[in-house]
Design a protein around this motif. Structure first.
Motif, mmCIF file in Angstrom:
data_model
loop_
_atom_site.group_PDB
_atom_site.id
_atom_site.type_symbol
_atom_site.label_atom_id
_atom_site.label_comp_id
_atom_site.label_asym_id
_atom_site.label_seq_id
_atom_site.Cartn_x
_atom_site.Cartn_y
_atom_site.Cartn_z
ATOM 1 N N PHE A 168 -35.445 30.600 74.485
ATOM 2 C CA PHE A 168 -36.190 31.169 73.363
ATOM 3 C C PHE A 168 -37.498 31.817 73.808
ATOM 4 N N GLY A 169 -38.149 31.263 74.809
ATOM 5 C CA GLY A 169 -39.426 31.811 75.261
ATOM 6 C C GLY A 169 -40.616 31.251 74.508
ATOM 7 N N SER A 170 -40.451 30.994 73.222
ATOM 8 C CA SER A 170 -41.519 30.404 72.416
ATOM 9 C C SER A 170 -40.898 29.888 71.122
ATOM 10 N N GLY A 171 -41.677 29.126 70.390
ATOM 11 C CA GLY A 171 -41.188 28.611 69.116
ATOM 12 C C GLY A 171 -41.653 27.205 68.842
ATOM 13 N N LYS A 172 -40.839 26.465 68.094
ATOM 14 C CA LYS A 172 -41.142 25.076 67.725
ATOM 15 C C LYS A 172 -40.591 24.169 68.824
ATOM 16 N N ARG A 173 -41.499 23.405 69.442
ATOM 17 C CA ARG A 173 -41.139 22.574 70.589
ATOM 18 C C ARG A 173 -40.377 21.320 70.173
ATOM 19 N N PHE A 174 -39.418 20.889 70.988
ATOM 20 C CA PHE A 174 -38.640 19.682 70.741
ATOM 21 C C PHE A 174 -39.553 18.481 70.523
ATOM 22 N N PHE A 175 -40.558 18.317 71.374
ATOM 23 C CA PHE A 175 -41.453 17.170 71.279
ATOM 24 C C PHE A 175 -42.704 17.457 70.465
ATOM 25 N N GLY A 176 -42.773 18.612 69.813
ATOM 26 C CA GLY A 176 -43.952 18.932 69.022
ATOM 27 C C GLY A 176 -45.190 18.885 69.889
ATOM 28 N N ALA A 177 -46.249 18.314 69.354
ATOM 29 C CA ALA A 177 -47.506 18.175 70.095
ATOM 30 C C ALA A 177 -47.663 16.717 70.521
ATOM 31 N N VAL A 178 -46.721 16.235 71.324
ATOM 32 C CA VAL A 178 -46.722 14.841 71.756
ATOM 33 C C VAL A 178 -47.997 14.521 72.529
ATOM 34 N N ASP A 179 -48.514 13.327 72.297
ATOM 35 C CA ASP A 179 -49.719 12.880 73.000
ATOM 36 C C ASP A 179 -49.343 12.214 74.311
ATOM 37 N N GLY A 180 -49.896 12.709 75.409
ATOM 38 C CA GLY A 180 -49.729 12.053 76.694
ATOM 39 C C GLY A 180 -48.347 12.175 77.286
ATOM 40 N N GLN A 181 -48.183 11.420 78.347
ATOM 41 C CA GLN A 181 -46.946 11.426 79.113
ATOM 42 C C GLN A 181 -46.110 10.208 78.719
ATOM 43 N N HIS A 182 -44.810 10.391 78.592
ATOM 44 C CA HIS A 182 -43.904 9.300 78.219
ATOM 45 C C HIS A 182 -42.727 9.313 79.183
ATOM 46 N N LEU A 183 -42.500 8.197 79.855
ATOM 47 C CA LEU A 183 -41.411 8.111 80.813
ATOM 48 C C LEU A 183 -40.118 7.718 80.117
ATOM 49 N N LEU A 184 -39.039 8.357 80.543
ATOM 50 C CA LEU A 184 -37.711 8.042 80.053
ATOM 51 C C LEU A 184 -36.897 7.494 81.216
ATOM 52 N N GLU A 185 -35.883 6.694 80.907
ATOM 53 C CA GLU A 185 -34.971 6.194 81.939
ATOM 54 C C GLU A 185 -34.043 7.329 82.352
ATOM 55 N N ASP A 186 -33.246 7.104 83.389
ATOM 56 C CA ASP A 186 -32.219 8.067 83.752
ATOM 57 C C ASP A 186 -31.273 8.225 82.563
ATOM 58 N N PRO A 187 -30.636 9.381 82.409
ATOM 59 C CA PRO A 187 -29.760 9.563 81.247
ATOM 60 C C PRO A 187 -28.600 8.569 81.241
ATOM 61 N N HIS A 188 -28.350 7.987 80.087
ATOM 62 C CA HIS A 188 -27.193 7.107 79.935
ATOM 63 C C HIS A 188 -26.058 7.849 79.225
ATOM 64 N N VAL A 189 -26.354 9.059 78.738
ATOM 65 C CA VAL A 189 -25.347 9.939 78.147
ATOM 66 C C VAL A 189 -25.472 11.300 78.811
ATOM 67 N N VAL A 190 -24.378 11.784 79.375
ATOM 68 C CA VAL A 190 -24.294 13.144 79.909
ATOM 69 C C VAL A 190 -22.876 13.622 79.596
ATOM 70 N N ILE A 191 -22.753 14.455 78.575
ATOM 71 C CA ILE A 191 -21.439 14.935 78.137
ATOM 72 C C ILE A 191 -21.501 16.447 77.991
ATOM 73 N N GLN A 192 -20.616 17.128 78.681
ATOM 74 C CA GLN A 192 -20.558 18.575 78.568
ATOM 75 C C GLN A 192 -19.566 18.958 77.483
ATOM 76 N N GLY A 193 -20.066 19.644 76.466
ATOM 77 C CA GLY A 193 -19.214 20.201 75.431
ATOM 78 C C GLY A 193 -19.009 21.677 75.709
ATOM 79 N N ASP A 194 -18.616 22.420 74.702
ATOM 80 C CA ASP A 194 -18.464 23.865 74.813
ATOM 81 C C ASP A 194 -19.741 24.511 74.306
ATOM 82 N N ARG A 195 -20.528 25.100 75.194
ATOM 83 C CA ARG A 195 -21.809 25.749 74.891
ATOM 84 C C ARG A 195 -22.880 24.738 74.480
#
Length: 192
Positions: A155-182
């Protein structure tokens, strides 16, 4: 208590809509397959996406959204897209006379919204829409998992997935990785 999952479809560069709230091709994958997500629905996705989306949608008891999305969709005319209830984070009350039969609840801040949603959901999932409200819920430490449906578009710009999140937040490794069509479905637990 049920899990709180922040979820949305996003572009590869992290946007859930453009500046004018247009989602462009982000939802095309909901219509490009031959497998219905739910019987009688117009959503027809790839078999891999259906195997992921069906149980996810069935697990949702409550959706939490911001007032902006509520206004854009007119609250889906009082019928939640999934789950039984919707909690709207808003400083304004429910519009007078708007679908009095609908199980829509309005909360003035994200903490009270999540508390209400958890009570309504019981053991079922609370799905928080990504964007500004989702970022606030994540910043408040109330998100257990992040689920992202990544669509191959920039998109280049727009409404961000995380909005204006405060600070850094660590996530674990993905427990879901599924490839669909597109679409690529990803799921991450929030590191505590």
């Amino acid at each position: 208590m049920g899990t709180v999952i922040m979820h949305s479809v996003m572009s590869v560069d992290g946007f859930i809509a453009d500046e004018k709230d247009d989602v462009g091709p982000l939802h095309d994958w909901y219509y490009n397959g031959d497998t219905p997500i739910v019987e009688g629905a117009r959503f027809r996705v790839s078999r891999a996406s259906a195997a992921y989306v069906r149980p996810m949608w069935a697990s949702i008891g409550v959706i939490v959204v911001g007032r902006h999305l509520f206004d854009l969709t007119n609250g889906w005319e009082g019928r939640p897209p999934t789950g039984d209830h919707v909690v709207v984070v808003s400083h304004r009350p429910k519009p007078e006379g708007w679908h009095p039969e609908a199980s829509y609840h309005f909360a003035g801040d994200v903490r009270s919204a999540i508390a209400t949603a958890r009570e309504l959901a019981g053991e079922r999932v609370v799905a928080v829409n990504a964007g500004d409200v989702g970022g606030q819920v994540l910043s408040a430490g109330l998100v257990d998992e992040v689920a992202v449906d990544v669509v191959p578009v920039v998109f280049g710009s727009g409404k961000r997935f995380f909005g204006a999140v405060d600070g850094q937040h660590l996530l674990e490794d993905p427990h879901v990785v599924i490839q669909g069509d597109r679409v690529l479905h990803l799921g991450y637990r929030v590191r505590r």
